[in-house]
Design a protein around this motif. Structure first.
Motif, PDB file in Angstrom:
ATOM      1  N   ALA A 113       6.733 140.032 -14.966  1.00  0.00           N
ATOM      2  CA  ALA A 113       5.888 140.676 -13.967  1.00  0.00           C
ATOM      3  C   ALA A 113       6.725 141.239 -12.819  1.00  0.00           C
ATOM      4  N   PHE A 114       7.778 140.524 -12.463  1.00  0.00           N
ATOM      5  CA  PHE A 114       8.641 140.959 -11.356  1.00  0.00           C
ATOM      6  C   PHE A 114       9.268 142.323 -11.659  1.00  0.00           C
ATOM      7  N   PHE A 115       9.648 142.569 -12.917  1.00  0.00           N
ATOM      8  CA  PHE A 115      10.290 143.831 -13.280  1.00  0.00           C
ATOM      9  C   PHE A 115       9.284 144.895 -13.725  1.00  0.00           C
ATOM     10  N   LEU A 116       8.196 144.478 -14.364  1.00  0.00           N
ATOM     11  CA  LEU A 116       7.265 145.455 -14.922  1.00  0.00           C
ATOM     12  C   LEU A 116       6.256 145.964 -13.901  1.00  0.00           C
ATOM     13  N   LEU A 117       5.916 145.149 -12.899  1.00  0.00           N
ATOM     14  CA  LEU A 117       4.927 145.593 -11.921  1.00  0.00           C
ATOM     15  C   LEU A 117       5.396 146.808 -11.130  1.00  0.00           C
ATOM     16  N   PRO A 118       6.634 146.825 -10.603  1.00  0.00           N
ATOM     17  CA  PRO A 118       7.081 148.058  -9.931  1.00  0.00           C
ATOM     18  C   PRO A 118       7.105 149.263 -10.860  1.00  0.00           C
ATOM     19  N   LEU A 119       7.481 149.055 -12.134  1.00  0.00           N
ATOM     20  CA  LEU A 119       7.483 150.164 -13.090  1.00  0.00           C
ATOM     21  C   LEU A 119       6.065 150.687 -13.308  1.00  0.00           C
ATOM     22  N   TYR A 120       5.109 149.773 -13.404  1.00  0.00           N
ATOM     23  CA  TYR A 120       3.710 150.179 -13.566  1.00  0.00           C
ATOM     24  C   TYR A 120       3.250 151.023 -12.372  1.00  0.00           C
ATOM     25  N   VAL A 121       3.581 150.565 -11.160  1.00  0.00           N
ATOM     26  CA  VAL A 121       3.180 151.305  -9.963  1.00  0.00           C
ATOM     27  C   VAL A 121       3.820 152.693  -9.963  1.00  0.00           C
ATOM     28  N   MET A 122       5.094 152.776 -10.338  1.00  0.00           N
ATOM     29  CA  MET A 122       5.770 154.075 -10.368  1.00  0.00           C
ATOM     30  C   MET A 122       5.125 155.019 -11.366  1.00  0.00           C
ATOM     31  N   VAL A 123       4.823 154.514 -12.560  1.00  0.00           N
ATOM     32  CA  VAL A 123       4.267 155.377 -13.604  1.00  0.00           C
ATOM     33  C   VAL A 123       2.880 155.884 -13.225  1.00  0.00           C
ATOM     34  N   ILE A 124       1.986 154.972 -12.787  1.00  0.00           N
ATOM     35  CA  ILE A 124       0.619 155.416 -12.480  1.00  0.00           C
ATOM     36  C   ILE A 124       0.591 156.292 -11.239  1.00  0.00           C
ATOM     37  N   THR A 125       1.503 156.049 -10.286  1.00  0.00           N
ATOM     38  CA  THR A 125       1.554 156.910  -9.112  1.00  0.00           C
ATOM     39  C   THR A 125       2.042 158.298  -9.479  1.00  0.00           C
ATOM     40  N   SER A 126       2.952 158.374 -10.455  1.00  0.00           N
ATOM     41  CA  SER A 126       3.501 159.676 -10.838  1.00  0.00           C
ATOM     42  C   SER A 126       2.486 160.555 -11.557  1.00  0.00           C
ATOM     43  N   ILE A 127       1.407 159.983 -12.068  1.00  0.00           N
ATOM     44  CA  ILE A 127       0.392 160.796 -12.755  1.00  0.00           C
ATOM     45  C   ILE A 127      -0.913 160.866 -11.969  1.00  0.00           C
ATOM     46  N   LYS A 128      -0.899 160.432 -10.705  1.00  0.00           N
ATOM     47  CA  LYS A 128      -2.071 160.541  -9.847  1.00  0.00           C
ATOM     48  C   LYS A 128      -2.001 161.817  -9.015  1.00  0.00           C
ATOM     49  N   PRO A 129      -3.120 162.482  -8.796  1.00  0.00           N
ATOM     50  CA  PRO A 129      -3.120 163.572  -7.807  1.00  0.00           C
ATOM     51  C   PRO A 129      -3.054 162.985  -6.401  1.00  0.00           C
ATOM     52  N   MET A 130      -2.625 163.776  -5.447  1.00  0.00           N
ATOM     53  CA  MET A 130      -2.463 163.284  -4.081  1.00  0.00           C
ATOM     54  C   MET A 130      -3.790 162.817  -3.484  1.00  0.00           C
ATOM     55  N   ALA A 131      -4.900 163.386  -3.913  1.00  0.00           N
ATOM     56  CA  ALA A 131      -6.196 162.962  -3.382  1.00  0.00           C
ATOM     57  C   ALA A 131      -6.459 161.492  -3.676  1.00  0.00           C
ATOM     58  N   GLU A 132      -6.056 161.009  -4.839  1.00  0.00           N
ATOM     59  CA  GLU A 132      -6.246 159.592  -5.180  1.00  0.00           C
ATOM     60  C   GLU A 132      -5.215 158.717  -4.474  1.00  0.00           C
ATOM     61  N   ARG A 151      -4.011 159.149  -1.543  1.00  0.00           N
ATOM     62  CA  ARG A 151      -4.414 158.974  -0.139  1.00  0.00           C
ATOM     63  C   ARG A 151      -5.435 157.862   0.035  1.00  0.00           C
ATOM     64  N   LEU A 152      -6.146 157.482  -1.019  1.00  0.00           N
ATOM     65  CA  LEU A 152      -7.126 156.406  -0.921  1.00  0.00           C
ATOM     66  C   LEU A 152      -6.466 155.049  -0.729  1.00  0.00           C
ATOM     67  N   GLY A 153      -5.210 154.931  -1.085  1.00  0.00           N
ATOM     68  CA  GLY A 153      -4.473 153.705  -0.848  1.00  0.00           C
ATOM     69  C   GLY A 153      -4.618 152.641  -1.912  1.00  0.00           C
ATOM     70  N   ASN A 154      -5.251 152.968  -3.036  1.00  0.00           N
ATOM     71  CA  ASN A 154      -5.401 151.982  -4.113  1.00  0.00           C
ATOM     72  C   ASN A 154      -4.127 152.001  -4.971  1.00  0.00           C
ATOM     73  N   LEU A 155      -3.177 151.168  -4.594  1.00  0.00           N
ATOM     74  CA  LEU A 155      -1.844 151.226  -5.188  1.00  0.00           C
ATOM     75  C   LEU A 155      -1.847 150.900  -6.673  1.00  0.00           C
ATOM     76  N   PHE A 156      -2.656 149.906  -7.083  1.00  0.00           N
ATOM     77  CA  PHE A 156      -2.606 149.414  -8.459  1.00  0.00           C
ATOM     78  C   PHE A 156      -3.698 150.017  -9.349  1.00  0.00           C
ATOM     79  N   SER A 157      -4.572 150.836  -8.800  1.00  0.00           N
ATOM     80  CA  SER A 157      -5.667 151.383  -9.596  1.00  0.00           C
ATOM     81  C   SER A 157      -5.161 152.443 -10.560  1.00  0.00           C
ATOM     82  N   PHE A 158      -5.777 152.494 -11.738  1.00  0.00           N
ATOM     83  CA  PHE A 158      -5.401 153.500 -12.729  1.00  0.00           C
ATOM     84  C   PHE A 158      -5.966 154.845 -12.300  1.00  0.00           C
ATOM     85  N   PRO A 159      -5.243 155.937 -12.523  1.00  0.00           N
ATOM     86  CA  PRO A 159      -5.720 157.253 -12.073  1.00  0.00           C
ATOM     87  C   PRO A 159      -7.025 157.659 -12.748  1.00  0.00           C
ATOM     88  N   LEU A 160      -7.943 158.185 -11.952  1.00  0.00           N
ATOM     89  CA  LEU A 160      -9.214 158.668 -12.482  1.00  0.00           C
ATOM     90  C   LEU A 160      -9.062 160.050 -13.115  1.00  0.00           C
TER      91      LEU A 160
END
Length: 296
Positions: A32-51, A53-62
Motif C-alpha cells: 500500500a505504501f508504494f502502490l497508493l501514490p502510484l494510484y493517485v498519480m494515475v487517476i489524477t493524470s486522467i482526470k479533467p481539471m474540473a474534477e 478542483r473538487l479536491g477528491n484525491l482518491f476518487s476515480f474520475p467520472l
C-alpha cells in the motif's frame, strides 16, 4: 491375509500463526505504501481539471480523459518553449545509450584486468576507484566544469556522456571485478597455456560468461543515468536537457493555472523507461546477483 488401505494424503491445512499474520500484514502495508501514490498519480493524470478542483484525491474520475497525457508529451510548456517532454525523452536516449555502453565496457575491461592480470599497482588503482564511489558528487562539480570548459566539452552531449562514464566507472569496476573473482582461475590459466592473449581471453572466454553481471550493470546504469537530474542540468546544455530536467521545467512553470493532471502524466512518462527495464529484466537482475554480483 489382511490388507492395509492407504488413504491418499492431501496438502496439509495451513495453520494461521501470529508470525504468518505479521508477515502478511507487513507485506500489505508495504504494498500500500508504494502502490497508493502510484494510484493517485494515475487517476489524477486522467482526470479533467474540473474534477481535480473538487479536491477528491482518491476518487476515480467520472469523465476520464487522455488529454493531459497528450499535452504532457506534445505541447506542455517548459518556460517559453511549448514542445512537451518528448524533446527531453529523445535527449535522454542520446545521453543514455553511449553512457551505458562506454561505462560498462570500461568497467568490464578494468575488472577483468584487476582480477586476472593484476598489473603493477592494481590494488592501489582499485582503492582509488572505490574511494571515488563514496565521495559526494557535489565535490567534483566545479573542477569538472572547469576541465570540460577547457577542452570544449562543457554544455555538450559528449561532455555529459563523459561525466556519466566517469561516475559510473567505480561501481561497474567493482561489479565486474567481484564477478570475475568467482570464476575458477584454472580456466584463465588454461586459456593462457593455449596461447590466449589479453583481448582474446576477454572476448572469447570472459564475456560469454558475463551475461548475468552485464544484465545487472545495464539495469543499474540505465536507472541511474535516466533518473539523473543534477548532471543533466549542469553539463548537458540547454539543447540536450534530459527528460528529468524537462519534467522539472514543466512542473515549475507557473504561468496560469497549475495543471496537476498534466504534471502527473509527465511524471509517469518520465518514469516509464526504468519501470519497463525492471519489469522486463527483473528475473535476470536476481540471477546476476545470485551469480556473484555482490561477492568479494
Amino acid at each position: 491375509m489382511s490388507t492395509t488401505t492407504m488413504e491418499p494424503q492431501g496438502p496439509r491445512p495451513s495453520r494461521i500463526t501470529p508470525a504468518r499474520i505479521g508477515v502478511y500484514a507487513f507485506l500489505v502495508v508495504s504494498a500500500a505504501f508504494f502502490l497508493l501514490p502510484l494510484y493517485v498519480m494515475v487517476i489524477t493524470s486522467i482526470k479533467p481539471m474540473a474534477e481535480i478542483r473538487l479536491g477528491n484525491l482518491f476518487s476515480f474520475p467520472l469523465a476520464p480523459t487522455i488529454e493531459p497525457w497528450i499535452k504532457a508529451w506534445t505541447y506542455a510548456c517548459t518556460g517559453v518553449n511549448c514542445e512537451g517532454i518528448k524533446v527531453g525523452f529523445l535527449n535522454s536516449f542520446r545521453i543514455l545509450v553511449p553512457s551505458v555502453i562506454v561505462s560498462i565496457a570500461l568497467g568490464a575491461t578494468i575488472g577483468y584486468a584487476l582480477s586476472f592480470w593484476r598489473p603493477k599497482g592494481a590494488n592501489f588503482l582499485f582503492a582509488v576507484l572505490l574511494l571515488g564511489a563514496f565521495i559526494p558528487y557535489q565535490v567534483f562539480l566545479y573542477p569538472l566544469v572547469r576541465m570540460l570548459s577547457t577542452v570544449g566539452l562543457y554544455n555538450s552531449l559528449p561532455g555529459i556522456v563523459v561525466v556519466h562514464t566517469i561516475f559510473g566507472l567505480p561501481l561497474m569496476t567493482l561489479l565486474f571485478r567481484n564477478f570475475y573473482a568467482g570464476i575458477p582461475i584454472d580456466l584463465f590459466k588454461a586459456a593462457r597455456v593455449d596461447g590466449g592473449g589479453f583481448w582474446a581471453i576477454f572476448f572469447r572466454l570472459m564475456l560469454p560468461l558475463s551475461t548475468p553481471i552485464i544484465i545487472v550493470a545495464v539495469i543499474l546504469q540505465v536507472t541511474g543515468i535516466w533518473n539523473d537530474f543534477l548532471f543533466g542540468l549542469i553539463f548537458a546544455g540547454r539543447e540536450n536537457f534530459p527528460m528529468t530536467v524537462e519534467l522539472n521545467n514543466v512542473v515549475n512553470t507557473t504561468t496560469g493555472e497549475r495543471e496537476y493532471n498534466v504534471n502527473m502524466a509527465a511524471t509517469i512518462l518520465t518514469a516509464l523507461v526504468p519501470l519497463v527495464v525492471y519489469f522486463v529484466s527483473g528475473r535476470w537482475f536476481v540471477r546476476g546477483i545470485a551469480a556473484g554480483a555482490v561477492k568479494g
